[in-house]
Design an enzyme around this catalytic site. Structure first.
Site, PDB file in Angstrom:
ATOM      1  N   HIS A 360       0.831  -1.214   0.000  1.00 51.05           N
ATOM      2  CA  HIS A 360       0.000   0.000   0.000  1.00 51.05           C
ATOM      3  C   HIS A 360       0.862   1.259   0.000  1.00 51.05           C
ATOM      4  CE1 HIS A 360      -2.845   3.074   1.239  1.00 51.05           C
ATOM      5  NE2 HIS A 360      -2.052   3.336   2.263  1.00 51.05           N
ATOM      6  N   HIS A 365       1.283   5.518  -1.990  1.00 46.50           N
ATOM      7  CA  HIS A 365       1.786   6.816  -1.529  1.00 46.50           C
ATOM      8  C   HIS A 365       3.017   7.332  -2.274  1.00 46.50           C
ATOM      9  CE1 HIS A 365      -0.842   7.579   1.904  1.00 46.50           C
ATOM     10  NE2 HIS A 365      -0.753   6.303   2.227  1.00 46.50           N
ATOM     11  N   GLU A 405      -5.504   9.917   1.140  1.00 46.91           N
ATOM     12  CA  GLU A 405      -5.890   8.512   1.127  1.00 46.91           C
ATOM     13  C   GLU A 405      -6.995   8.197   0.122  1.00 46.91           C
ATOM     14  OE1 GLU A 405      -4.143   6.400   2.394  1.00 46.91           O
ATOM     15  OE2 GLU A 405      -3.231   7.098   4.250  1.00 46.91           O
ATOM     16  N   SER A 424      -4.287   1.532  -4.396  1.00 42.38           N
ATOM     17  CA  SER A 424      -3.789   0.220  -3.986  1.00 42.38           C
ATOM     18  C   SER A 424      -4.917  -0.754  -3.678  1.00 42.38           C
ATOM     19  CB  SER A 424      -2.874   0.366  -2.753  1.00 42.38           C
ATOM     20  OG  SER A 424      -3.583   0.940  -1.674  1.00 42.38           O
TER      21      SER A 424
END
Length: 532
Positions: A360, A365, A405, A424
Site C-alpha cells: 500500500h 503513496h 488517502e 492500492s
C-alpha cells in the site's frame, strides 16, 4: 464503526493510516483499529531516558509502601522552584500550577507508563497509591515486558487533581517496585508553549503506536492462523523498532511468497493506472518503471525508494513498525519524511489488507510523494499539525483521509484518482469513479468535519479541481486555526522554525526579497531581446 462518539472525541487514537480492503473486486469490511482490536497495544519510546535515570540516581531509592502513606492533598510548596528529576511533561505541569495557583485543584487526565519489577504485585501497589491520591483510573492495560529487570509493562490512564498528580509521581519514583515511570499528558496542560519536534532527529521521540491490529491479536486477520506469517511480521516490526535517525533504511530480504503477493497487486494496478490514475501518478509510475524500481518480480527496497523520492522532491522514508498516532505521523510530514511499514499482507488475501502494508505504501503513496506539487501539499499538512490542538489534529487527519488517502481530482474534464487507498485497492477505485457514491467539491472546512466510513466503501468523496486549487483552499483554511504562532521549515538547516520574533521575521523577509530578486531578474532576461 461501533463507537462513533468515542472515535470522534479523539481521532488521534486512530492511526492516520487506516486499513484498505478489497477482495475479488467486492468490498471487504475495513477494521476499526480502536473498537475491534482484541488488545490495545501501546509501544512508547522512552524519549527522556537520561532524565529518568538521573531522577532515580538523585532519589534516596527508599521503597515507601503506599499502604503506609497518607494522601497529600496539598504540597508544602506548589511551585516549580526545584525541577530536579522531572520530565518535560511534569515540568510543564508544575509550571502551569505556578502560573495559575488556582489550577492546582483542576482535574488532569494523563497516562502513566509503568515498568513493574514485581508484576501484578507492583501494579496493585500503584493502584492503591492512585486511590489514596484521590485519582480515578479510566483505562488500564498490561502487556509482557520487553525490558530486562521488569516483569510487566502497564499503561494506566488516570484523572486526578494536578497537584496530587505531581505528588503521586514523586511517590512512585521513590518506590523500588518500579523500574521506570513516565507521564504522558493526554489533556493539554499548557497551550502556550506546546512541544513538537523541531528537527527530523527528534522523530525518534515520536514513535508511539497507539493501536495495533496484528495477526496475533485478532482472529479475523488473514494471517491469524499462520504461525510462520505471524513470526515474520514480528521479525520485520522489530527491525523497524531499532531504527534511529541517520540510519539507512534496513534491507528486508523478501521471501518468494511475499514477492508473489506483490506481483498480484502490482500487475492489477499497472493495468488500471493508465485509465484511472491522475497524470502526476502516471508520470512518476512510468519513471519508476524506467529506473527499474517498479517491476513485477520483486518488492522495491525502501532505501531505494527513499533515494528516488529525495532526488525528486526531498522526501525520504523512515521505517515504521505499525500504526502511528495521527500527531506523530503528521509531524513527520513536516520534515518531508514519510513513515512506511515494511511487512507484506498475507498471500491468501493479496488485494485485501486490514492495515497498511508496504505494498500500500509503495504503490499508493510513494509515486505522488515524488511529485513536487503533491509533496508540497503533504508537507503543509504536516507543518499545520505542529503544536495544533487535539481537535485540530482530528480535523487535519480527516482532511488527510479524504485527500491523500481517498482523494479524487479533475483532469481534462474527467475525474481521476490520486488517493493512495484507492490506487492500492482496485475494488474501491472502481466504486469511487462510478455513479454510486456522492462526489462533492473539495472544501477543507466541510471536509474536516465529515464522518468517514471505516467499515465499507465511502459514500462520499471530495473532488479537487487540481492540486494547486486544493493547496490554495487548504492554506486559507489552515490560516484560521487557533495556533497562536506560525512555523516554517528551513530547508538549509532542516529545522522547523517558530516565527515568533521580529528578528526571525526580518530574516525571513530578507530571504524572500532575495528570491523575488532572482525571479525578477529571470523574467527580465526572458523578455530581453536576444543579441546575435
Amino acid at each position: 464503526m461501533a463507537a462513533v462518539a468515542a472515535a470522534q472525541k479523539n481521532r488521534e487514537m486512530f492511526a492516520i493510516k487506516k486499513s484498505y480492503s478489497v477482495e475479488n473486486g467486492y468490498p471487504a469490511r475495513r477494521r476499526s483499529l480502536v473498537d475491534d482490536a482484541r488488545f490495545e497495544t501501546l509501544v512508547v519510546k522512552q524519549t527522556k531516558q537520561t532524565v529518568l535515570d538521573e531522577a532515580r540516581l538523585r532519589s534516596n531509592d527508599s521503597s515507601v509502601e503506599p499502604e503506609n502513606e497518607k494522601p497529600v492533598q496539598q504540597p508544602e510548596e506548589p511551585t516549580n522552584k526545584d525541577d530536579t528529576g522531572l520530565t518535560e511533561e511534569e515540568v510543564v505541569l508544575s509550571n502551569a500550577i505556578s502560573e495559575d495557583p488556582e489550577s492546582e485543584k483542576m482535574n488532569q487526565r494523563a497516562a502513566l507508563i509503568l515498568h513493574l519489577k514485581e508484576g501484578m504485585n507492583s501494579l496493585a501497589r500503584v493502584l492503591k497509591s492512585i486511590e489514596k491520591y484521590q485519582g480515578v483510573v479510566v483505562h488500564l492495560e498490561t502487556r509482557p515486558t520487553q525490558n530486562q529487570g521488569t516483569q510487566l509493562d502497564a499503561l494506566v490512564k488516570v484523572d486526578m487533581s494536578r497537584i496530587n498528580m505531581l505528588q503521586l509521581l514523586k511517590n512512585l519514583r521513590q518506590s523500588q517496585t518500579l523500574e521506570h515511570c513516565t507521564l504522558i499528558g493526554e489533556d493539554n496542560i499548557s497551550a502556550k508553549n506546546p512541544w513538537f519536534p523541531r528537527h527530523a532527529s527528534e522523530l525518534d521521540d515520536c514513535n508511539h503506536l497507539m493501536t495495533k491490529y496484528e495477526p496475533d491479536l485478532d482472529m479475523n486477520h488473514p494471517g491469524f492462523a499462520d504461525k510462520v506469517y505471524r513470526a515474520r511480521r514480528k521479525e520485520i516490526a522489530e527491525i523497524a523498532f531499532g531504527y534511529k535517525y541517520g540510519d539507512p533504511v534496513p534491507y528486508i530480504e523478501y521471501t518468494e511468497t511475499e514477492n508473489k503477493t506483490w506481483r498480484s497487486v502490482f500487475t492489477t494496478v499497472e493495468e488500471l493506472m493508465p485509465k484511472h490514475a491522475c497524470g502526476e501518478y502516471r508520470t512518476v509510475f512510468r519513471l519508476l518503471q524506467k529506473e527499474g524500481l517498479f517491476v513485477p518480480d520483486h518488492i522495491p527496497q525502501l532505501e531505494d525508494m527513499s533515494k528516488f523520492m529525495q532526488k525528486h522532491t526531498g522526501f525520504t522514508l523512515r521505517p515504521a513498525a505499525g500504526l502511528l498516532t495521527a500527531r506523530d505521523f503528521l509531524a513527520s510530514l513536516a520534515f518531508r519524511i514519510f513513515q512506511s511499514t515494511q511487512y507484506i499482507r498475507h498471500i491468501n488475501s493479496p488485494f485485501h489488507t486490514p492495515e497498511p502494508d508496504a505494498i500500500h505504501e509503495i504503490l499508493g503513496h510513494m509515486p505522488l510523494l515524488a511529485d513536487p506539487s503533491f509533496a508540497q501539499f503533504s508537507q503543509e499538512i504536516g507543518l499545520a499539525s505542529l503544536g495544533a490542538s487535539d481537535e485540530e489534529i482530528e480535523k487535519l487527519s480527516t482532511v488527510y483521509w479524504f485527500t491523500v488517502e481517498f482523494g479524487l481530482c479533475k483532469e481534462a474534464g474527467e475525474t481521476k484518482v490520486y488517493g493512495a487507498g484507492l490506487l492500492s485497492a482496485y475494488g474501491e477505485l472502481l466504486h469511487a469513479l462510478s455513479d454510486k457514491p456522492e462526489h462533492r467539491p473539495f472544501d477543507p472546512a466541510s471536509t474536516a468535519v465529515q464522518p468517514y466510513q471505516d467499515q465499507e466503501y465511502q459514500p462520499i468523496y471530495y473532488v479537487a479541481e487540481s492540486f494547486d486549487d486544493m493547496k490554495d483552499k487548504f492554506r486559507r483554511w489552515v490560516s484560521g486555526m487557533s495556533r497562536p504562532f506560525e512555523v516554517r521549515f528551513n530547508p538549509h538547516t532542516g529545522r522547523v522554525e517558530v516565527l515568533d520574533s521580529v528578528e526571525k521575521l526580518e530574516s525571513l523577509v530578507h530571504q524572500l526579497n532575495t528570491e523575488v530578486l532572482h525571479l525578477s531578474n529571470a523574467i527580465h532576461k526572458m523578455k530581453a531581446p536576444s543579441i546575435c
